[in-house]
Write a protein that holds these residues in place. Structure first.
Motif, PDB file in Angstrom:
ATOM      1  N   GLU A 121      42.676  45.128  29.993  1.00  0.00           N
ATOM      2  CA  GLU A 121      41.260  45.229  29.607  1.00  0.00           C
ATOM      3  C   GLU A 121      40.337  44.399  30.506  1.00  0.00           C
ATOM      4  O   GLU A 121      39.534  43.600  30.028  1.00  0.00           O
ATOM      5  N   GLY A 122      40.461  44.559  31.809  1.00  0.00           N
ATOM      6  CA  GLY A 122      39.568  43.887  32.744  1.00  0.00           C
ATOM      7  C   GLY A 122      39.957  42.468  33.108  1.00  0.00           C
ATOM      8  O   GLY A 122      39.315  41.847  33.950  1.00  0.00           O
ATOM      9  N   ILE A 123      40.997  41.933  32.486  1.00  0.00           N
ATOM     10  CA  ILE A 123      41.484  40.592  32.816  1.00  0.00           C
ATOM     11  C   ILE A 123      42.666  40.746  33.760  1.00  0.00           C
ATOM     12  O   ILE A 123      43.575  41.541  33.506  1.00  0.00           O
ATOM     13  N   THR A 124      42.666  39.991  34.852  1.00  0.00           N
ATOM     14  CA  THR A 124      43.740  40.067  35.837  1.00  0.00           C
ATOM     15  C   THR A 124      44.308  38.676  36.093  1.00  0.00           C
ATOM     16  O   THR A 124      43.564  37.716  36.281  1.00  0.00           O
ATOM     17  N   ALA A 125      45.635  38.607  36.102  1.00  0.00           N
ATOM     18  CA  ALA A 125      46.341  37.383  36.483  1.00  0.00           C
ATOM     19  C   ALA A 125      47.223  37.736  37.677  1.00  0.00           C
ATOM     20  O   ALA A 125      47.684  38.869  37.799  1.00  0.00           O
TER      21      ALA A 125
END
Length: 141
Positions: A121-125
């Motif tokens: 949902e738009g969060i990247t690690a």
């Protein structure tokens, strides 16, 4: 193509992992452990299957599946997910689905390192691993 990823990989760098874990719903205490745990990932393959083992002082997990076929997985934080391994170009993709949600774990080889990008949902690690040894066939435990 999976052969490029086969081997033993040790985590050497992690960016934005806490934000990713929080977004997928991992509780604070578990995130704290996840943030300090240095995982080792073992990837092996034979003509039919791919095995991904993740080893740490917190918990060990193992996934064994045929490319493109859905399988049941219990994640290190105890989510019950439906997963699938695929090859997309030069990327080894691990998709997890649960409760109407989906996350992708994309592994790529860059400069001899395995770069694992996790998105939700738009969060990247981004987690980077260095290869310790090459392994092409399954290893018994």
């Amino acid at each position: 193509m999976v052969e490029a990823f086969c081997g033993t990989w040790k985590l050497v760098d992690s960016k934005n992992f806490d934000e990713y874990m929080e977004a997928i719903g991992i509780p604070f205490a578990t995130r704290q452990v996840g943030n300090v745990t240095k995982t080792t990932v073992l990837i092996s393959a034979d003509e039919d299957n791919v095995m991904v083992r993740t080893l740490s002082t917190f918990r060990n997990t193992e996934c064994l599946a045929k490319l493109g076929e859905e399988f049941d997985e219990t994640t290190p934080d105890d989510r019950q997910v439906k997963s699938v391994f695929t090859i997309e170009g030069d990327k080894f993709v691990h998709t997890q689905k649960w409760d109407g949600k989906e996350t992708k774990i994309i592994r790529e080889i860059k400069d001899g390192k395995m770069v694992m990008t996790l998105t939700f949902e738009g969060i990247t690690a981004v987690r980077t691993y260095e290869k310790l040894e090459r392994r092409t066939s399954f290893v018994s435990m």
